[in-house]
Scaffold this motif. Structure first.
Motif, mmCIF file in Angstrom:
data_model
loop_
_atom_site.group_PDB
_atom_site.id
_atom_site.type_symbol
_atom_site.label_atom_id
_atom_site.label_comp_id
_atom_site.label_asym_id
_atom_site.label_seq_id
_atom_site.Cartn_x
_atom_site.Cartn_y
_atom_site.Cartn_z
ATOM 1 N N ASP A 1 -3.109 -3.724 27.779
ATOM 2 C CA ASP A 1 -3.626 -2.356 27.825
ATOM 3 C C ASP A 1 -2.963 -1.475 26.770
ATOM 4 O OD1 ASP A 1 -5.250 -2.942 30.042
ATOM 5 O OD2 ASP A 1 -3.607 -2.534 31.436
ATOM 6 N N GLN A 2 -1.730 -1.803 26.379
ATOM 7 C CA GLN A 2 -0.935 -0.899 25.550
ATOM 8 C C GLN A 2 -0.725 -1.369 24.115
ATOM 9 O OE1 GLN A 2 -0.728 1.678 27.165
ATOM 10 N NE2 GLN A 2 -0.965 0.857 29.238
ATOM 11 N N LYS A 3 -0.760 -2.660 23.843
ATOM 12 C CA LYS A 3 -0.430 -3.166 22.512
ATOM 13 C C LYS A 3 -1.678 -3.287 21.645
ATOM 14 C CE LYS A 3 3.978 -3.704 23.217
ATOM 15 N NZ LYS A 3 4.604 -5.016 23.337
ATOM 16 N N ARG A 4 -1.731 -2.505 20.594
ATOM 17 C CA ARG A 4 -2.915 -2.469 19.741
ATOM 18 C C ARG A 4 -3.221 -3.825 19.098
ATOM 19 N NH1 ARG A 4 -4.630 2.765 18.351
ATOM 20 N NH2 ARG A 4 -3.278 4.400 19.180
ATOM 21 N N LEU A 5 -2.190 -4.495 18.591
ATOM 22 C CA LEU A 5 -2.447 -5.772 17.920
ATOM 23 C C LEU A 5 -2.929 -6.832 18.905
ATOM 24 C CD1 LEU A 5 0.260 -6.217 15.147
ATOM 25 C CD2 LEU A 5 -2.179 -5.766 14.900
ATOM 26 N N LEU A 6 -2.429 -6.806 20.125
ATOM 27 C CA LEU A 6 -2.940 -7.732 21.133
ATOM 28 C C LEU A 6 -4.418 -7.458 21.410
ATOM 29 C CD1 LEU A 6 -0.081 -8.014 23.799
ATOM 30 C CD2 LEU A 6 -0.973 -9.832 22.333
ATOM 31 N N LEU B 1 0.811 -1.219 0.000
ATOM 32 C CA LEU B 1 0.000 0.000 0.000
ATOM 33 C C LEU B 1 0.842 1.266 0.000
ATOM 34 C CD1 LEU B 1 -2.810 -1.046 2.515
ATOM 35 C CD2 LEU B 1 -2.913 -1.010 0.018
ATOM 36 N N GLY B 2 2.161 1.121 0.182
ATOM 37 C CA GLY B 2 3.042 2.283 0.136
ATOM 38 C C GLY B 2 2.966 3.160 1.364
ATOM 39 N N VAL B 3 2.720 2.546 2.537
ATOM 40 C CA VAL B 3 2.666 3.310 3.791
ATOM 41 C C VAL B 3 3.554 2.614 4.822
ATOM 42 C CG1 VAL B 3 0.346 4.170 3.362
ATOM 43 C CG2 VAL B 3 0.647 2.047 4.664
ATOM 44 N N ARG B 4 3.845 3.319 5.911
ATOM 45 C CA ARG B 4 4.570 2.711 7.022
ATOM 46 C C ARG B 4 3.633 1.802 7.810
ATOM 47 N NH1 ARG B 4 9.360 5.559 8.377
ATOM 48 N NH2 ARG B 4 10.385 5.990 6.394
ATOM 49 N N THR B 5 4.190 0.775 8.415
ATOM 50 C CA THR B 5 3.385 -0.138 9.229
ATOM 51 C C THR B 5 2.630 0.616 10.311
ATOM 52 O OG1 THR B 5 5.022 -1.884 8.840
ATOM 53 C CG2 THR B 5 3.466 -2.231 10.628
ATOM 54 N N ALA B 6 3.275 1.636 10.895
ATOM 55 C CA ALA B 6 2.649 2.402 11.974
ATOM 56 C C ALA B 6 1.336 3.035 11.532
ATOM 57 C CB ALA B 6 3.613 3.474 12.478
ATOM 58 N N VAL B 7 1.219 3.393 10.249
ATOM 59 C CA VAL B 7 -0.016 3.997 9.745
ATOM 60 C C VAL B 7 -1.176 3.015 9.877
ATOM 61 C CG1 VAL B 7 -1.173 4.875 7.679
ATOM 62 C CG2 VAL B 7 1.182 5.555 8.178
ATOM 63 N N LEU B 8 -0.919 1.737 9.563
ATOM 64 C CA LEU B 8 -1.973 0.725 9.623
ATOM 65 C C LEU B 8 -2.287 0.305 11.053
ATOM 66 C CD1 LEU B 8 -0.974 -1.513 6.589
ATOM 67 C CD2 LEU B 8 -2.487 0.475 6.660
ATOM 68 N N LEU B 9 -1.393 0.610 11.965
ATOM 69 C CA LEU B 9 -1.666 0.365 13.379
ATOM 70 C C LEU B 9 -2.441 1.512 14.013
ATOM 71 C CD1 LEU B 9 1.714 -1.193 14.540
ATOM 72 C CD2 LEU B 9 -0.507 -2.330 14.475
ATOM 73 N N GLY B 10 -2.611 2.581 13.245
ATOM 74 C CA GLY B 10 -3.339 3.729 13.772
ATOM 75 C C GLY B 10 -2.575 4.473 14.830
ATOM 76 N N GLU B 11 -1.240 4.369 14.795
ATOM 77 C CA GLU B 11 -0.435 5.011 15.827
ATOM 78 C C GLU B 11 -0.353 6.508 15.562
ATOM 79 O OE1 GLU B 11 3.182 2.828 15.726
ATOM 80 O OE2 GLU B 11 2.365 1.181 16.912
#
Length: 401
Positions: free
Chosen positions: A366-371, A57-67
């Motif tokens: 509480d902190q890890k989005r993917l978890l 998709l041409g984006v950083r992984t952080a973008v897809l994590l919503g960070e």
């Protein structure tokens, strides 16, 4: 504010580029159905798959994590504005009545590092302690200006503080601040003229690159650090072996993410494992947890990174993580194995590993989005026989609100 949903963000970026689910699945190397399940929140992508999706998709992984690049005010997320202010405004902070003492600051950093690697409340503790550690370390450097020996000592302390900060900021999703911390750690390490600190700062900088999908750069940083540090090994001790071994581990992961997983396996099974067998991993030098158990964990990581969940589970069967002195290493490994179980369709086993993560460090959930997304996804697929366990897990961490 609701937490960002990775599936929604993937669909948003895919549609923004006019790419079909078939086109995305083909380029990622998975089925269309798998992409559809991810986009509808019924599956959580593993980090390796997420990195591949981001690349397509041409984006950083952080973008897809919503960070969010700024401080997050979501429920359950720590406020890191104090750390941010300490990093950017340390020169304007009011100095203490007495200049900070290098030995005392070093002891405080060591205590904070112990908490980060052993405490189930590590996020809460580090949020309270890091801002003052950063500002005091920076003030120590300023106070030592013009005194070369004191300056080198102060730079050692400052580099140490930023190496610790980089790891915390990375796990909190502030990749921007983690990069800055890694850069300062490297800059101060160079001033110490200490080969051990310089090598350790190379490891820190490489880890920062890995966290932002800069795999080739991370590999170059690791190899450069190893080449500079290798002459010091002959007269070194377990600390030197731990740092050199950690650079090997980092280069193996960088190789894997760059597509050379076979070379990574050879590096881990050969020289890195031989070196690890010479180190008492219970000592946990610098919080690196280098030793045979950590090498085995990285062997499982290679299989996870290459999206071979069955092989990852096979390797993990022989790993006793109680030998790993770092709670970060244990929870990271358990997360990977939980994902591998989900990938092969064993939801019950995935739940077992999530519960083990909760026992090790409740704040991870509480902190890890993917978890958190894994728990949501499991709740949607839960069978009546184990649905209450997933629901109670979600309730304890305010995940389904």
């Amino acid at each position: 504010m609701a937490e960002a949903n990775t599936g929604y963000l993937i669909r948003h970026e895919r549609e923004r580029r006019g790419l079909s689910t078939t086109g995305l699945a083909t380029q990622v190397g998975c089925t269309v159905r798998h992409i559809e399940l991810i986009e509808h929140g019924k599956r959580t992508p593993s980090l390796p798959m997420l990195r591949q999706i981001a690349k397509v998709l041409g984006v950083r992984t952080a973008v897809l994590l919503g960070e969010n690049p700024r401080d997050s005010h979501e429920p359950g997320r720590p406020q890191i504005g104090d750390i941010e202010r300490a990093i950017f405004t340390y020169k304007t902070l009011a100095p203490d009545l007495e200049p900070p003492d290098a030995e005392q600051i070093a002891e405080r950093i060591s205590a904070a590092r112990d908490a980060w690697f052993t405490s189930p409340n590590k996020y809460s503790i580090l949020m309270r302690t890091l801002p003052r550690l950063i500002s005091d370390a920076e003030q120590l450097v300023l106070e030592a200006d013009g005194r070369p020996d004191d300056r080198r000592t102060a730079c050692w302390v400052a580099s140490d503080a930023y190496i610790l900060s980089r790891g915390v900021l990375k796990h909190l999703g502030r990749i921007d601040l983690a990069h800055l911390a890694a850069d300062r750690a490297m800059r101060y390490a160079e001033e110490t003229e200490d080969p051990l600190m310089i090598a350790w700062a190379h490891w820190c900088l490489g880890q920062s690159m890995l966290s932002d999908d800069m795999h080739e750069v991370a590999y170059d940083v690791a190899r450069r650090g190893m080449e500079r540090f290798e002459p010091a090994l002959a007269d070194g001790d377990d600390r030197h072996l731990s740092v050199f071994g950690a650079l090997n581990l980092m280069s193996a992961i960088a190789l894997t993410r760059s597509g050379d997983d076979q070379q990574a396996r050879e590096l881990l099974r050969g020289p890195t494992l031989s070196m690890a067998q010479r180190v008492n991993e219970r000592t946990n030098h610098f919080g690196l947890a280098f030793g045979p158990t950590n090498v085995a964990i990285h062997m499982a990581s290679v299989e996870c990174e290459t999206r071979r969940p069955e092989d990852a589970l096979r390797v993990a069967d022989d790993i006793d993580i109680t030998h790993a002195p770092s709670v970060e290493r244990r929870t990271t490994h358990l997360t990977q194995i939980a994902r591998a179980c989900e990938d092969i369709g064993d939801d019950v086993a995935s739940l077992v590993y999530l519960l083990r993560i909760e026992r090790e460090c409740p704040e991870e959930l509480d902190q890890k989005r993917l978890l958190r997304e894994m728990v949501r996804s499991l709740a949607r697929r839960a069978r009546p026989s184990w649905a209450p366990e997933v629901r109670h897990l979600a309730e304890r961490h305010h995940i389904l609100q």
